[in-house]
Design a protein around this motif. Structure first.
Motif, PDB file in Angstrom:
ATOM      1  N   UNK A   1       9.910 -17.257   4.347  1.00  0.00           N
ATOM      2  CA  UNK A   1      10.559 -15.942   4.287  1.00  0.00           C
ATOM      3  C   UNK A   1       9.721 -15.040   3.393  1.00  0.00           C
ATOM      4  N   UNK A   2       9.208 -13.962   3.955  1.00  0.00           N
ATOM      5  CA  UNK A   2       8.284 -13.092   3.223  1.00  0.00           C
ATOM      6  C   UNK A   2       9.022 -11.954   2.506  1.00  0.00           C
ATOM      7  N   UNK A   3       8.485 -11.615   1.336  1.00  0.00           N
ATOM      8  CA  UNK A   3       8.992 -10.476   0.565  1.00  0.00           C
ATOM      9  C   UNK A   3       7.852  -9.462   0.434  1.00  0.00           C
ATOM     10  N   UNK A   4       8.053  -8.202   0.855  1.00  0.00           N
ATOM     11  CA  UNK A   4       9.305  -7.578   1.311  1.00  0.00           C
ATOM     12  C   UNK A   4       9.442  -7.483   2.829  1.00  0.00           C
ATOM     13  N   UNK A   5       8.529  -8.095   3.584  1.00  0.00           N
ATOM     14  CA  UNK A   5       8.548  -7.938   5.040  1.00  0.00           C
ATOM     15  C   UNK A   5       9.868  -8.419   5.657  1.00  0.00           C
ATOM     16  N   UNK A   6      10.345  -9.616   5.219  1.00  0.00           N
ATOM     17  CA  UNK A   6      11.566 -10.186   5.793  1.00  0.00           C
ATOM     18  C   UNK A   6      12.797  -9.897   4.941  1.00  0.00           C
ATOM     19  N   UNK A   7      12.604  -9.825   3.654  1.00  0.00           N
ATOM     20  CA  UNK A   7      13.737  -9.589   2.750  1.00  0.00           C
ATOM     21  C   UNK A   7      13.279  -8.725   1.575  1.00  0.00           C
TER      22      UNK A   7
ATOM     23  N   UNK B   1       3.691  -6.101 -16.776  1.00  0.00           N
ATOM     24  CA  UNK B   1       2.262  -6.324 -16.574  1.00  0.00           C
ATOM     25  C   UNK B   1       1.907  -6.287 -15.090  1.00  0.00           C
ATOM     26  N   UNK B   2       1.044  -5.368 -14.710  1.00  0.00           N
ATOM     27  CA  UNK B   2       0.650  -5.209 -13.304  1.00  0.00           C
ATOM     28  C   UNK B   2      -0.184  -6.382 -12.781  1.00  0.00           C
ATOM     29  N   UNK B   3      -0.595  -7.284 -13.674  1.00  0.00           N
ATOM     30  CA  UNK B   3      -1.373  -8.432 -13.240  1.00  0.00           C
ATOM     31  C   UNK B   3      -0.511  -9.460 -12.508  1.00  0.00           C
ATOM     32  N   UNK B   4       0.819  -9.376 -12.696  1.00  0.00           N
ATOM     33  CA  UNK B   4       1.718 -10.297 -12.014  1.00  0.00           C
ATOM     34  C   UNK B   4       1.980  -9.802 -10.597  1.00  0.00           C
ATOM     35  N   UNK B   5       1.976 -10.727  -9.643  1.00  0.00           N
ATOM     36  CA  UNK B   5       2.234 -10.355  -8.248  1.00  0.00           C
ATOM     37  C   UNK B   5       3.208 -11.340  -7.611  1.00  0.00           C
ATOM     38  N   UNK B   6       4.146 -10.823  -6.778  1.00  0.00           N
ATOM     39  CA  UNK B   6       4.331  -9.385  -6.579  1.00  0.00           C
ATOM     40  C   UNK B   6       5.059  -8.754  -7.768  1.00  0.00           C
ATOM     41  N   UNK B   7       4.768  -7.480  -8.018  1.00  0.00           N
ATOM     42  CA  UNK B   7       5.479  -6.757  -9.067  1.00  0.00           C
ATOM     43  C   UNK B   7       6.897  -6.530  -8.576  1.00  0.00           C
TER      44      UNK B   7
ATOM     45  N   UNK C   1      20.624   3.156 -17.004  1.00  0.00           N
ATOM     46  CA  UNK C   1      19.512   2.343 -16.512  1.00  0.00           C
ATOM     47  C   UNK C   1      18.697   3.143 -15.503  1.00  0.00           C
ATOM     48  N   UNK C   2      17.512   2.639 -15.168  1.00  0.00           N
ATOM     49  CA  UNK C   2      16.663   3.301 -14.180  1.00  0.00           C
ATOM     50  C   UNK C   2      16.142   2.280 -13.177  1.00  0.00           C
ATOM     51  N   UNK C   3      15.958   2.732 -11.952  1.00  0.00           N
ATOM     52  CA  UNK C   3      15.344   1.879 -10.937  1.00  0.00           C
ATOM     53  C   UNK C   3      13.832   1.990 -11.041  1.00  0.00           C
ATOM     54  N   UNK C   4      13.172   0.854 -11.081  1.00  0.00           N
ATOM     55  CA  UNK C   4      11.715   0.835 -11.139  1.00  0.00           C
ATOM     56  C   UNK C   4      11.188   0.135  -9.880  1.00  0.00           C
ATOM     57  N   UNK C   5      10.581   0.923  -9.010  1.00  0.00           N
ATOM     58  CA  UNK C   5      10.106   0.369  -7.755  1.00  0.00           C
ATOM     59  C   UNK C   5       8.891  -0.518  -7.978  1.00  0.00           C
ATOM     60  N   UNK C   6       8.858  -1.619  -7.228  1.00  0.00           N
ATOM     61  CA  UNK C   6       7.729  -2.537  -7.307  1.00  0.00           C
ATOM     62  C   UNK C   6       7.220  -2.874  -5.924  1.00  0.00           C
ATOM     63  N   UNK C   7       6.785  -4.103  -5.726  1.00  0.00           N
ATOM     64  CA  UNK C   7       6.222  -4.528  -4.446  1.00  0.00           C
ATOM     65  C   UNK C   7       7.177  -5.378  -3.624  1.00  0.00           C
TER      66      UNK C   7
END
Length: 324
Positions: free
Chosen positions: A256-262, A273-279, A316-322
């Motif tokens: 199950x792929x993120x975000x393609x499937x879920x 830290x942007x070095x972590x994937x997926x953010x 709170x705030x929403x912080x968009x990632x990957x």
């Protein structure tokens, strides 16, 4: 490590004189004070803060009781609490309870006996009857029936925002993943906000929770993925970032792929830290503001001031990632 006696010998004064200088006693000449301070600086002497507090009967020590210092959210919180206390001339005593109620009660009892100035506490255990209000206390996330002020993020709105963002990202069937505790805390409002927003938008939703006393990663996710009604879930809101990360890992093993499937959204905002994937896309708690507000409110209590509110909820705030 140099002692107070070493300072006295270097400055050519009595130990009692050094003590008076350290405690800002008025009956010390400027010349003597200068000699003692110079000796303290040369030896890099650090006074015994606990002993000074005991003698002065006025503690400059504040205790922070945490469930786990390993959790990145609690670590960040502790960093800002210590920084704010340091600004105000206070020292931090860290008490790591491991989430155990017996250890939390031991700490609270010890802290009462040792006369710390106050306590900032995070507990999700049912220990209310044993928590004394003899010393000033600020609670984070947790409600007590007693007059203990609570500082928290706006968990309910965070739950609603999570559903809104999942729907914006294209989710049609959403699930809430959570770990519950024996005592009521503001964290449950993340679920309530999620449900209300899903109902308001008329989309299908599921709740998958487990109690923290019996929680097990393998069982929790095996149970989730084995249920037929969960098979077409294309949006997940986990009540912590760590739980969201664990879900992504388990889903990946099943193809199950993120975000393609879920699409996945967490809560806390611990992954900067942007070095972590997926953010991770997440509801970011205002950790620094919560920490500094907790200290400011506690110091007001220490000074005997009455606080305006019992619960302080910070937006709170929403912080968009990957992952959405």
């Amino acid at each position: 490590m140099p002692s107070i006696k070493d300072v006295a010998n270097l400055a050519g004064v009595a130990v009692g004189t050094v003590s008076r200088v350290i405690n800002n006693h008025p009956n010390v000449t400027p010349e003597t004070m200068e000699k003692v301070n110079a000796a303290i600086k040369e030896l890099n002497y650090i006074p015994n803060e606990v002993a000074r507090n005991f003698k002065m009967q006025k503690s400059k020590m504040v205790a922070l009781v945490l469930p786990s210092i390993w959790n990145p959210f609690f670590s960040e919180l502790a960093y800002y609490i210590e920084d704010e206390l340091d600004r105000e001339g206070y020292k931090l005593m860290l008490c790591n309870s491991g989430g155990r109620p017996d250890k939390e009660l031991y700490y609270f009892d010890m802290l009462n006996q040792n006369k710390v100035a106050g306590v900032v506490g995070i507990t999700y255990n049912d220990i209310e009857e044993s928590v004394s209000t003899d010393i000033p206390i600020i609670s984070i996330d947790r409600h007590f029936g007693k007059k203990i002020t609570c500082v928290t993020s706006d968990n309910y709105t965070g739950g609603r925002i999570a559903v809104q963002e999942l729907v914006k990202a294209g989710a049609k069937k959403v699930a809430y993943l959570g770990i519950t505790s024996s005592a009521y805390s503001e964290v449950v409002l993340r679920r309530d906000g999620f449900i209300d927003e899903a109902v308001g938008k008329g989309i299908e939703y599921f709740i998958h929770e487990e109690h923290d006393e019996v929680y097990n990663d393998d069982i929790f996710f095996e149970d989730f993925f084995s249920k037929k009604e969960h098979h077409n879930v294309d949006g997940v809101f986990a009540n912590t970032d760590l739980l969201a990360a664990k879900y992504i890992d388990r889903a990946k093993r099943l193809g199950i792929r993120t975000p393609e499937d879920v699409k996945v959204i967490g809560y806390d905002g611990i992954q900067d830290n942007k070095l972590f994937h997926p953010v991770l896309s997440t509801i970011r708690q205002p950790v620094e503001e919560m920490a500094r507000m907790s200290v400011k409110l506690l110091l007001k209590k220490i000074e005997g001031k009455t606080l305006e509110q019992e619960i302080y909820r910070i937006p709170v705030k929403y912080r968009v990632g990957e992952t959405t």
